[in-house]
Scaffold this motif. Structure first.
Motif, PDB file in Angstrom:
ATOM      1  N   THR A  79       0.819  -1.224   0.000  1.00 34.82           N
ATOM      2  CA  THR A  79       0.000   0.000   0.000  1.00 34.82           C
ATOM      3  C   THR A  79       0.851   1.272   0.000  1.00 34.82           C
ATOM      4  O   THR A  79       0.365   2.338  -0.374  1.00 34.82           O
ATOM      5  CB  THR A  79      -0.930   0.056   1.239  1.00 34.82           C
TER       6      THR A  79
ATOM      7  N   ASN B 229      -1.338   2.061   5.281  1.00 30.49           N
ATOM      8  CA  ASN B 229      -2.201   0.881   5.272  1.00 30.49           C
ATOM      9  C   ASN B 229      -3.339   1.064   6.283  1.00 30.49           C
ATOM     10  O   ASN B 229      -3.076   1.241   7.474  1.00 30.49           O
ATOM     11  CB  ASN B 229      -1.322  -0.333   5.631  1.00 30.49           C
ATOM     12  N   PRO B 230      -4.591   1.028   5.846  1.00 28.34           N
ATOM     13  CA  PRO B 230      -5.698   1.280   6.783  1.00 28.34           C
ATOM     14  C   PRO B 230      -5.789   0.246   7.911  1.00 28.34           C
ATOM     15  O   PRO B 230      -6.193   0.585   9.024  1.00 28.34           O
ATOM     16  CB  PRO B 230      -6.947   1.244   5.889  1.00 28.34           C
ATOM     17  N   GLU B 231      -5.383  -1.007   7.630  1.00 29.88           N
ATOM     18  CA  GLU B 231      -5.423  -2.035   8.700  1.00 29.88           C
ATOM     19  C   GLU B 231      -4.358  -1.721   9.756  1.00 29.88           C
ATOM     20  O   GLU B 231      -4.585  -1.869  10.949  1.00 29.88           O
ATOM     21  CB  GLU B 231      -5.173  -3.424   8.101  1.00 29.88           C
TER      22      GLU B 231
ATOM     23  N   LEU C 297      -7.446   4.390   0.087  1.00 30.50           N
ATOM     24  CA  LEU C 297      -7.900   3.082  -0.416  1.00 30.50           C
ATOM     25  C   LEU C 297      -9.369   2.840  -0.117  1.00 30.50           C
ATOM     26  O   LEU C 297     -10.027   2.074  -0.805  1.00 30.50           O
ATOM     27  CB  LEU C 297      -7.088   1.959   0.237  1.00 30.50           C
TER      28      LEU C 297
END
Lengths: 409, 109
Positions: A159, A330-332, A349
């Motif tokens: 990402t 990275n959103p996670e 994203l």
């Protein structure tokens, strides 16, 4: 100073540079003095009193130059040098350079000061004196055109090159347009990007120097047997060095590249600069940068007031001397490590933000942190610092076209 | 940034550049999810994690893989459309990657 645009309050140094922090460095000159220096910093219990140092007993021109650059950084108000006494580092020369810069400096030699306890006691008193003297520095208005900003990526994943890195590129474009100096690195993590970077150089000769610096990085890393590619990069979906490189490269934005600088060299003017962190000559002393903080220290030694750190897997580091702003790709990862992150670029994203929008958020955060707001890593007390052995030759005139032009004029 | 691909199931994929022959996973996909790739509906034969790549078309051994419109290495094995593209079938044209513990994975050098 640029009269338009945001303005904040800076610390004016004798050489005319302005700082956004006023740190007092406690610098050990060999690992044997590390414990005493750390105890002095711990006893001071003041976020502005910070530990830096060099572990080796053998002298090294690069390390000496880096320590001089750091000790006279615009974010530094004064220095306490802690020496064991018999190490190879030239403490007298370092102290003289700091004194010549107009900063308060004191030196303690453990073998002369009476050992561990006596040196800690003397050191705490000295650090407080230096802190009080440093607080007398004049505050002056400061603009974006006074700033030097660096960028690094650490813990990259698939990402990083889609969200955080191009968003930092947008911020870099805005900073360069405002007259700031921006530095990106590192040549070993730009393998595969050499031709497109060369095409952005302001002179053909600089373009050739950039291509040569990447070729040097390929040779250096191939000799060592590893690229700048960690197992976590692969866990996150990145497969090859050049895939990681192309994602990292987007941090540089779209401005022309004005020069190729070595760690500790100061950029000759505004614009975008590539830092060559891979040593010159035969491979010796090991990997060019053993971890992210080694590169952060090198960019700070070249004057960076702030570091923009993009991460996909989730790095938590900060730095001594200059604040580190974390941009999470990275959103996670952001969901797991939100307390360590300043900017949530992974929203791109999820369709919740645009690259231009996140680039603007990063610029706003740079202005806020330059104005005194603590970045997350800074507030959490991260003050990592690492400096090891290297060897560089001086940059030739083709690497710094602006400086060459000025000196010829 | 390219436009997201249509899909059925939770997964989502992104085409970064029109020249690319891989798509990037922007949301975890499960085995059996259907992905529409350039109008062709394909079922995923394995789960794909955020940040990983799948083949946009059948890829042959030796073929350059393009991401951001630029080469990121060459295939070391064939891959079918929608198959996971990673270190088992793609390697650097410059320098090898390494795993935990120092094992060196292949490079096309």
């Amino acid at each position: 100073m640029d009269s338009s645009g945001p303005s904040f309050s800076g610390y004016l140094r004798a050489d005319g540079r302005k700082g956004i922090r006023n740190a007092v460095l406690v610098a050990y000159l060999v690992e044997c003095a590390h414990h005493v220096a750390r105890r002095i910093v711990t006893a001071c219990d003041d976020p502005a009193v910070q530990l830096v140092g060099f572990p080796g007993c053998y002298p090294n021109t690069y390390a000496a130059g880096m320590m001089e650059a750091i000790a006279t950084h615009s974010n530094v108000g004064g220095v306490l040098i802690v020496s064991l006494g018999c190490e190879g580092f030239d403490r007298g020369s370092l102290a003289a350079k700091v004194a010549a810069s107009g900063r308060p400096v004191e030196t303690l030699v453990i073998q002369e000061a009476g050992g561990t306890l006596a040196t800690i006691a003397a050191g705490v008193a000295a650090a407080k004196r230096i802190r009080a003297a440093a607080a007398q520095v004049r505050r002056v208005p400061m603009a974006l055109s006074d700033l030097v900003v660096g960028t690094i990526c650490g813990g990259s994943d698939g990402t990083s090159g889609i969200t955080a890195n191009p968003a930092v590129g947008r911020c870099f474009d805005a900073l360069v347009a405002a007259g700031a100096t921006c530095i990106f690195e590192e040549t070993g993590e730009l393998i595969g990007c050499e031709q497109v970077m060369a095409s952005r150089a302001i002179t053909p000769e600089l373009g050739e120097a950039i291509e040569a610096s990447v070729a040097k990085a390929v040779w250096y890393y191939t000799t060592l047997g590893y690229g700048s590619f960690a197992p976590g990069n692969a866990d996150g979906g990145l497969t090859t060095q050049e895939e990681k490189s192309l994602g990292a490269y987007s941090k540089s934005g779209a401005s022309p590249i004005s020069g190729l600088i070595r760690p500790g060299e100061q950029a000759p003017g505004a614009g975008l600069y590539l830092m060559d962190v891979v040593p010159d000559g035969e491979v010796r002393f090991g990997f060019p940068n053993i971890s992210d903080n080694a590169e952060i220290v090198e960019m700070i030694a070249s004057g960076c007031h702030v570091i923009l750190f993009t991460t996909g897997r989730g790095s938590v580091v900060g730095s001594a001397i200059s604040p580190v702003i974390k941009v999470c790709a990275n959103p996670e990862t952001y969901a797991r490590l939100a307390g360590d992150m300043d900017i949530d670029a992974g929203r791109v994203l999820l369709g919740q933000a645009t690259l231009d929008g996140v680039g603007g958020e990063i610029l706003d955060k740079v202005i806020a942190v330059a104005s005194g707001e603590e970045s997350r890593s800074e507030a959490l007390g991260h003050q990592e610092f690492i400096l090891t052995y290297k060897q560089f030759e001086a940059s030739g005139p083709t690497c710094m076209p602006l400086a060459a032009h000025r000196s010829n004029a | 940034m390219g436009s997201p691909q249509a899909e059925e199931g939770r997964g989502a994929f992104l085409l970064l550049d029109p020249a690319d022959n891989v798509l990037i996973c922007t949301r975890d996909a499960a085995e059996g999810d259907t992905v529409a790739i350039d109008g062709i509906r394909v079922r995923l034969s394995q789960p794909i994690r955020l940040g990983h790549k799948i083949a946009r078309q059948a890829l042959r051994t030796g073929e350059k893989v393009l991401r951001y419109g630029a080469p990121i290495g060459s295939m070391t094995a064939d891959a079918a459309i929608a198959e996971h593209v990673h270190s088992h079938n793609l390697a650097s044209d410059y320098i090898p990657a390494h795993g935990r513990g120092g094992d060196i994975e292949g490079a096309n050098i």
